[in-house]
Write a protein that holds these residues in place. Structure first.
Motif, PDB file in Angstrom:
ATOM      1  N   GLN A  44       0.639  -1.292   0.023  1.00 18.66           N
ATOM      2  CA  GLN A  44       0.064  -0.041  -0.032  1.00 18.66           C
ATOM      3  C   GLN A  44       0.895   1.049   0.062  1.00 18.66           C
ATOM      4  OE1 GLN A  44      -3.368   0.721   0.125  1.00 18.66           O
ATOM      5  NE2 GLN A  44      -4.546  -1.247   0.277  1.00 18.66           N
ATOM      6  N   TRP A  45       1.924   1.311   0.894  1.00 17.96           N
ATOM      7  CA  TRP A  45       2.547   2.361   0.979  1.00 17.96           C
ATOM      8  C   TRP A  45       3.297   2.881  -0.407  1.00 17.96           C
ATOM      9  CZ3 TRP A  45       7.895   3.129  -0.258  1.00 17.96           C
ATOM     10  CH2 TRP A  45       8.433   1.919  -0.561  1.00 17.96           C
ATOM     11  N   TRP A  98       0.576   4.029  -3.162  1.00 11.68           N
ATOM     12  CA  TRP A  98       0.143   5.436  -3.042  1.00 11.68           C
ATOM     13  C   TRP A  98       1.439   6.428  -2.966  1.00 11.68           C
ATOM     14  CZ3 TRP A  98      -4.490   7.073  -3.656  1.00 11.68           C
ATOM     15  CH2 TRP A  98      -5.493   6.111  -3.200  1.00 11.68           C
ATOM     16  N   HIS A  99       2.572   6.055  -2.684  1.00 11.10           N
ATOM     17  CA  HIS A  99       3.687   6.838  -3.039  1.00 11.10           C
ATOM     18  C   HIS A  99       4.114   6.957  -4.629  1.00 11.10           C
ATOM     19  CE1 HIS A  99       7.654   8.529  -2.805  1.00 11.10           C
ATOM     20  NE2 HIS A  99       8.163   7.552  -3.567  1.00 11.10           N
ATOM     21  N   ILE A 112       1.903   6.915  -6.862  1.00  9.57           N
ATOM     22  CA  ILE A 112       0.639   7.621  -7.456  1.00  9.57           C
ATOM     23  C   ILE A 112       0.902   9.175  -7.276  1.00  9.57           C
ATOM     24  CG2 ILE A 112      -1.927   8.107  -7.416  1.00  9.57           C
ATOM     25  CD1 ILE A 112      -2.290   5.259  -6.725  1.00  9.57           C
ATOM     26  N   LEU A 113       1.230   9.396  -5.923  1.00  9.33           N
ATOM     27  CA  LEU A 113       1.453  11.024  -5.465  1.00  9.33           C
ATOM     28  C   LEU A 113       2.504  11.532  -6.352  1.00  9.33           C
ATOM     29  CD1 LEU A 113       0.674  10.542  -1.743  1.00  9.33           C
ATOM     30  CD2 LEU A 113      -0.618  11.700  -3.258  1.00  9.33           C
TER      31      LEU A 113
END
Length: 457
Positions: A335-336, A339-340, A342-343
């Motif tokens: 997960q981390w 999202w890292h 994507i951001l």
């Protein structure tokens, strides 16, 4: 009134009253003591006073209640706004300030026959100036000068109105009179609060005309940091080889205010600068609107969203959630990491888009004496190459992986820090027109971000 028995000359008076203390406390039908009152008789000369009572009569008249009204002096409007849109044309900065009569800079044009009367006023100013231009930009192209033997680049195609001279000996391109500027500058040497001058913008520089012909001073003032001038200008003027005909040609208005002056001219407009969105013949009575700042605002919004929003969260996720947010995969990744990624791709997209937008808006390098442009360019380059480098990251078991990790960490943090510093410098830009308290919002963000580092550690 009750008459006493056995006597026709005496009467008894009793008062019946109501008393109110407040809405819930009051008394009704309160009787006074009896008072004997003798009737006055014209047949009894002994009654010289006309009234005889056992108690001295008291009469009182309660004046009507008149509430005190605080009378405030009527606010006096600045007379420069009087007649805007009806008897004269007006243009103010920032945009829509004419509605509230609170402009940092304002200029007016009133035409009576062949008499063109200008007013210009600026707040917090060493000077206020208005320029006549054939477009909404302060310059058409850049003037480049170099000494003998130096390299020079001249524009391939100059506007038809420009008087272009190529000086082979000094290797310089001279373009005369791009914009005709009328300055209202503080000038104690002339025994006036401010004086008016003609000058012209050539590329990114301003120079006063050697011959001040075609402009006539009327009056000026300097009160509470506001400089004001009123003057007339001839219908036709020749400014450094370029003819300006106010009666026949349409002109954009460029309005600028600066806090300082040079030895023989105005310095950079560090207080405010505004350009009109359209050009008009000045004999028309119009209210000039400001040129759209959509691209400028999108540039700022995208950069803030990228670096204060997405980058800050993405960095925290990679630094502090790598060992904990791994329970449920997202798109086949922890997960981390998902999202890292994507951001950071969002940071990359917003930064590149904002970088392109500002060049589309300015069409040249920034002329302001501010490191924002160069720092922003460096930040954009770091942001551009960071995800490309991530595509070549070695396998976790590779001996080169620690080197990649340190370089990725270093470049990412350098870009983030530079971006925040660049945003701080953006507050000082005259085009940004941001209030000073914006700095404190950024200070609070930095403090919060640093505090989160300690909390998560």
């Amino acid at each position: 009134m009750v008459q006493r028995k056995g006597s026709s000359s005496w009467e008894v008076a009793v008062g019946n009253a109501t008393f109110v203390q407040d809405y819930s406390t009051f008394w009704v039908g309160v009787l006074s003591d009896k008072v004997e009152v003798a009737k006055r008789s014209v047949d009894n000369p002994a009654q010289s006073t006309g009234i005889s009572t056992t108690r001295a009569p008291k009469t009182s008249t309660v004046p009507p209640y008149v509430p005190e009204v605080e009378v405030k002096a009527a606010a006096t409007d600045d007379p420069i706004y009087s007649g805007c849109g009806s008897t004269k044309s007006c243009f103010g900065a920032p945009d829509q300030c004419l509605d509230t009569k609170s402009c940092t800079a304002v200029t007016t044009v009133q035409v009576e026959g062949d008499r063109y009367t200008f007013e210009v006023k600026g707040r917090g100013a060493g000077y206020a100036a208005v320029a006549l231009s054939e477009d909404s930009k302060m310059t058409h192209y850049e003037v480049i000068y170099s000494g003998r033997g130096s390299h020079i680049v001249c524009p391939r195609k100059a506007p038809t109105h420009a008087n272009m001279e190529l000086n082979i000996k000094n290797m310089s391109c001279l373009h005369s009179g791009d914009d005709s500027v009328m300055e209202c500058a503080r000038d104690s040497a002339q025994n006036r609060p401010a004086n008016v001058y003609l000058s012209y913008n050539t590329g990114k520089t301003n120079a006063r005309s050697s011959i001040q012909r075609g402009i006539s001073f009327i009056n000026s003032s300097y009160v509470n940091g506001e400089v004001y001038c009123r003057f007339t200008r001839d219908v036709v003027t020749n400014i450094s080889g370029k003819i300006y005909d106010l009666e026949k040609n349409k002109y954009y208005l460029l309005l600028a205010v600066g806090s300082s002056l040079k030895a023989a001219g105005v310095a950079f407009h560090d207080v405010i600068y505004e350009a009109s969105s359209d050009g008009y013949i000045l004999s028309e009575i119009v209210t000039f609107a400001s040129v759209s700042k959509l691209l400028l605002r999108l540039h700022g919004a995208f950069m803030i969203a990228a670096w204060i929003g997405a980058a800050s969260v993405g960095i925290l996720l990679a630094r502090y959630f790598k060992q904990t947010w791994v329970g449920k995969p997202f798109c086949g990744k922890d997960q981390w990491f998902a999202w890292h990624r994507i951001l950071m791709l969002l940071v990359w997209s917003l930064t590149i888009t904002a970088f392109v937008l500002i060049f589309v808006e300015l069409k040249s390098w920034s002329s302001e004496d501010n490191p924002h442009a160069i720092l922003g360019t460096v930040t954009t380059l770091l942001a551009f190459f960071q995800p490309i480098g991530a595509l070549f990251r070695p396998h976790p078991g590779s001996r080169r992986r620690p080197i990649f990790n340190w370089l990725h960490w270093l470049l990412g943090n350098m870009a983030h820090i530079l971006a925040i510093v660049t945003i701080f410098f953006a507050i000082e830009l005259s085009k940004a027109q941001l209030p000073e308290w914006t700095t404190w919002i950024l200070v609070v963000y930095v403090a919060f971000h640093v505090a989160m580092q300690f909390v998560l550690s």
